[in-house]
Design a protein around this motif. Structure first.
Motif, mmCIF file in Angstrom:
data_model
loop_
_atom_site.group_PDB
_atom_site.id
_atom_site.type_symbol
_atom_site.label_atom_id
_atom_site.label_comp_id
_atom_site.label_asym_id
_atom_site.label_seq_id
_atom_site.Cartn_x
_atom_site.Cartn_y
_atom_site.Cartn_z
ATOM 1 N N LEU A 323 0.819 -1.213 0.000
ATOM 2 C CA LEU A 323 0.000 0.000 0.000
ATOM 3 C C LEU A 323 0.856 1.269 0.000
ATOM 4 C CD1 LEU A 323 -2.793 -1.143 2.482
ATOM 5 C CD2 LEU A 323 -2.904 -1.033 -0.022
ATOM 6 N N LEU A 324 2.001 1.232 0.688
ATOM 7 C CA LEU A 324 2.911 2.379 0.663
ATOM 8 C C LEU A 324 3.490 2.585 -0.734
ATOM 9 C CD1 LEU A 324 4.813 1.844 4.042
ATOM 10 C CD2 LEU A 324 3.267 3.745 3.485
ATOM 11 N N LEU A 325 3.826 1.492 -1.392
ATOM 12 C CA LEU A 325 4.355 1.576 -2.755
ATOM 13 C C LEU A 325 3.294 2.118 -3.707
ATOM 14 C CD1 LEU A 325 6.687 1.049 -4.670
ATOM 15 C CD2 LEU A 325 5.938 -1.330 -4.861
ATOM 16 N N GLN A 326 2.052 1.648 -3.552
ATOM 17 C CA GLN A 326 0.964 2.167 -4.380
ATOM 18 C C GLN A 326 0.779 3.663 -4.162
ATOM 19 O OE1 GLN A 326 -3.043 1.175 -3.250
ATOM 20 N NE2 GLN A 326 -3.806 1.272 -5.357
ATOM 21 N N ARG A 327 0.777 4.093 -2.910
ATOM 22 C CA ARG A 327 0.617 5.518 -2.608
ATOM 23 C C ARG A 327 1.706 6.359 -3.268
ATOM 24 N NH1 ARG A 327 -0.646 6.126 3.894
ATOM 25 N NH2 ARG A 327 -2.730 5.154 3.888
ATOM 26 N N TYR A 328 2.954 5.905 -3.109
ATOM 27 C CA TYR A 328 4.090 6.668 -3.640
ATOM 28 C C TYR A 328 3.983 6.822 -5.159
ATOM 29 C CZ TYR A 328 8.808 7.638 -5.268
ATOM 30 O OH TYR A 328 9.888 8.177 -5.921
ATOM 31 N N GLU A 329 3.684 5.741 -5.854
ATOM 32 C CA GLU A 329 3.644 5.803 -7.315
ATOM 33 C C GLU A 329 2.389 6.507 -7.824
ATOM 34 O OE1 GLU A 329 6.581 2.093 -8.447
ATOM 35 O OE2 GLU A 329 4.435 1.808 -8.723
ATOM 36 N N PHE A 330 1.259 6.343 -7.128
ATOM 37 C CA PHE A 330 0.045 7.058 -7.510
ATOM 38 C C PHE A 330 0.274 8.571 -7.386
ATOM 39 C CE2 PHE A 330 -3.982 9.152 -6.667
ATOM 40 C CZ PHE A 330 -4.817 8.609 -7.642
ATOM 41 N N LYS A 331 0.910 8.985 -6.310
ATOM 42 C CA LYS A 331 1.213 10.408 -6.124
ATOM 43 C C LYS A 331 2.099 10.921 -7.253
ATOM 44 C CE LYS A 331 3.376 13.672 -2.913
ATOM 45 N NZ LYS A 331 3.986 13.845 -1.567
ATOM 46 N N THR A 332 3.114 10.162 -7.606
ATOM 47 C CA THR A 332 4.002 10.557 -8.707
ATOM 48 C C THR A 332 3.230 10.720 -10.013
ATOM 49 O OG1 THR A 332 5.836 9.354 -7.670
ATOM 50 C CG2 THR A 332 6.065 9.896 -10.006
ATOM 51 N N ASN A 333 2.268 9.828 -10.252
ATOM 52 C CA ASN A 333 1.505 9.847 -11.495
ATOM 53 C C ASN A 333 0.458 10.960 -11.557
ATOM 54 O OD1 ASN A 333 2.791 7.523 -12.536
ATOM 55 N ND2 ASN A 333 1.409 6.174 -11.415
ATOM 56 N N HIS A 334 -0.221 11.215 -10.433
ATOM 57 C CA HIS A 334 -1.457 11.997 -10.507
ATOM 58 C C HIS A 334 -1.569 13.174 -9.546
ATOM 59 C CE1 HIS A 334 -2.770 8.889 -13.198
ATOM 60 N NE2 HIS A 334 -2.768 7.964 -12.261
ATOM 61 N N GLU A 335 -0.520 13.489 -8.810
ATOM 62 C CA GLU A 335 -0.626 14.574 -7.829
ATOM 63 C C GLU A 335 -1.038 15.896 -8.463
ATOM 64 O OE1 GLU A 335 1.915 16.733 -4.238
ATOM 65 O OE2 GLU A 335 2.990 15.530 -5.743
#
Length: 496
Positions: A323-335
């Motif tokens: 879940l931490l990895l998902q959060r980090y990459e989602f933020k990079t993609n869509h922040e």
């Protein structure tokens, strides 16, 4: 003329009276039209179970002339999740806000083109959790698709509409994405088959990213032969290959998390393998303890859970890394888009999305290190002939409109089981095993990264025997779904 007649004549000649009457009639007509539209909308939802955001038809590529063989998916229909591109259609990502702020796709996703090229027809796009960030299948913009197996319960997500379309037999199969369980979970809740391929083996060109280190494009079907065919086409595999001897490994500690009695899961697997050739005697193991010993970088994430048993603590830590990895990459993609648009999302999705956007992950390298070690650990355990057997989920589908705070522990168990394939990058098939207390049962078969053909072939080989055993347990002559004392003693012997 009587008094009442004179009064009526006077009222009839008053233009204000007619204006009031006109407004009244207009109001009645408007209410009637609103009611008619509601009935029509409800009827439409009932017809397609609320599975689709858009229905259209993409025809397959032309069938080659004889003597060429028919295309492998000829005659089949499929649907796709709303995060997969189709040329000239806006990909909505499950959100009307995303749809309004993006242009139509310029290309069709590679996975969709592959399906069309092999003879199948696309029937439309399906509902998904907003931005691919939910696991229940609920959607603020389009409504929650109706679970055909359990209409009063959630269908699971994020590929909710795809699972419902298959379970309701609206299409033969569906494509979706699986990041943290987005195919496996709804497959389990809707009582169908769901295949998460090995990470990176299916093209994600034309697919919106959620978390690239976890994202895969997979498929859902109700017929094992259809799943087998679609899986082979999706991965561009050779249908013919020598059969290997299979080693079945049952994760006893993970089945202890499940609410389903082991005679409806573990016993079924063991009995099915006894009837088939080419299977070694199933082995039993404590998977959590194995991971604790073979994924050393996971220890730092276990510190907060020292009060739990070592294996359970390890599985919770594994899901935390996912879940931490998902959060980090989602933020990079869509922040940038999230902060500028500030979309209105369902409360549960909104909380998860903003938690990702506001996350400040300091040691990202440790997340990727766990991922690397996890893949190596699973490869060492399963090699090229092993299948790990686990419950797909530990709990039955959650009832619609359940207060979110009531199932934190359910979330933890769901993510713990789904994190194995997600973090290792291995392949997994969720297989329906009948029902328990009126809810679908699902057991999963996991193989190491790259062993997709071996896994698909194994599921197809075992499926009939598995369903035969499930049918025996759920027959009217075995109403309690139990096994006799001799069988229980044999089961205990196998587990030891």
């Amino acid at each position: 003329m009587s008094f009442s007649d004179r009064q009526l004549s006077k009222l009839a000649s008053n233009p204000r009276v007619w204006v009031v009457i006109g407004f009244g009639l207009a109001g009645v007509l408007v209410l009637a039209e609103v009611q008619r539209r509601r009935i029509r909308a409800k009827s439409s939802v009932n017809e397609d179970f609320g599975a689709f955001v858009a229905q259209f038809e993409l025809l397959p590529f032309p069938q080659p002339p004889p003597p060429a063989a028919r295309l492998p998916l000829s005659g089949l229909t499929f649907a796709i999740s709303d995060n997969i591109d189709v040329k000239n259609y806006v990909t909505g990502y499950g959100s009307t806000y995303w749809k309004r702020t993006h242009k139509a796709a310029e290309i069709t996703a590679m996975a969709v083109t592959t399906m069309l090229r092999n003879g199948s027809t696309c029937k439309g796009k399906t509902v998904m959790d907003e931005l691919g960030f939910g696991i229940l299948g609920e959607n603020r913009s389009y409504g929650t698709p109706i679970n055909p197996q359990k209409p009063s319960h959630v269908p699971g997500g994020s590929s909710s509409g795809s699972a419902v379309a298959v379970a309701a037999h609206l299409v033969d199969f569906a494509l979706g994405t699986d990041t943290t369980g987005c195919i496996r979970l709804p497959s389990s809740f809707c009582g169908i088959l769901g295949f998460r391929p090995s990470h990176g083996v299916v093209s994600t060109i034309g697919v919106l990213p959620n978390s690239q280190s976890l994202d895969t494009v997979g498929c859902l079907a109700s017929d094992p032969s259809v799943l087998h065919r679609v899986g082979h086409v999706l991965l561009q595999l050779n249908f013919l290959e020598p059969k290997k001897t299979r080693s079945i490994i049952i994760a006893d500690d993970l089945f202890q998390l499940s609410k389903v009695p082991i005679q409806k899961t573990v016993h079924v697997v063991r009995k099915a393998t006894e009837k088939l050739s080419g299977y070694k005697t199933p082995k039993h193991m404590n998977f959590g303890n194995y991971i604790a010993s073979n994924v050393p970088s996971l220890k730092r994430f276990c510190e907060e859970s020292r009060n739990q048993q070592n294996g359970i603590s390890t599985m919770k830590a594994l899901s935390s890394v996912m879940l931490l990895l998902q959060r980090y990459e989602f933020k990079t993609n869509h922040e940038e888009w999230i902060r500028s648009v500030k979309p209105k999302l369902g409360s549960n999705i909104s909380n998860r999305v903003w938690a990702a956007i506001n996350t400040t992950q300091e040691n990202v390298k440790s997340l990727y290190k766990v991922r690397t070690e996890m893949r190596a650990a699973l490869q060492s355990l399963l090699k090229d002939d092993g299948i790990l057997v686990i419950p797909t989920v530990a709990d039955p589908p959650i009832k619609l409109n359940t207060k979110k705070g009531l199932f934190t522990e359910v979330y933890d168990r769901i993510h713990a089981l789904l994190s194995i394939a997600s973090l290792s990058g291995g392949c997994q098939v969720a297989v329906p095993f009948g029902s328990h207390d009126g809810c679908p049962i699902s057991v999963s078969f996991i193989a190491s990264h790259g062993a997709d053909k071996f896994l698909l072939d194994t599921v197809l080989d075992m499926y009939s025997s598995l369903q035969e055993e499930v049918g025996t347990l759920q027959s009217p002559y075995n109403t309690n779904g139990t096994i006799d004392a001799a069988e229980l003693l044999k089961e205990k012997k196998w587990r030891n």
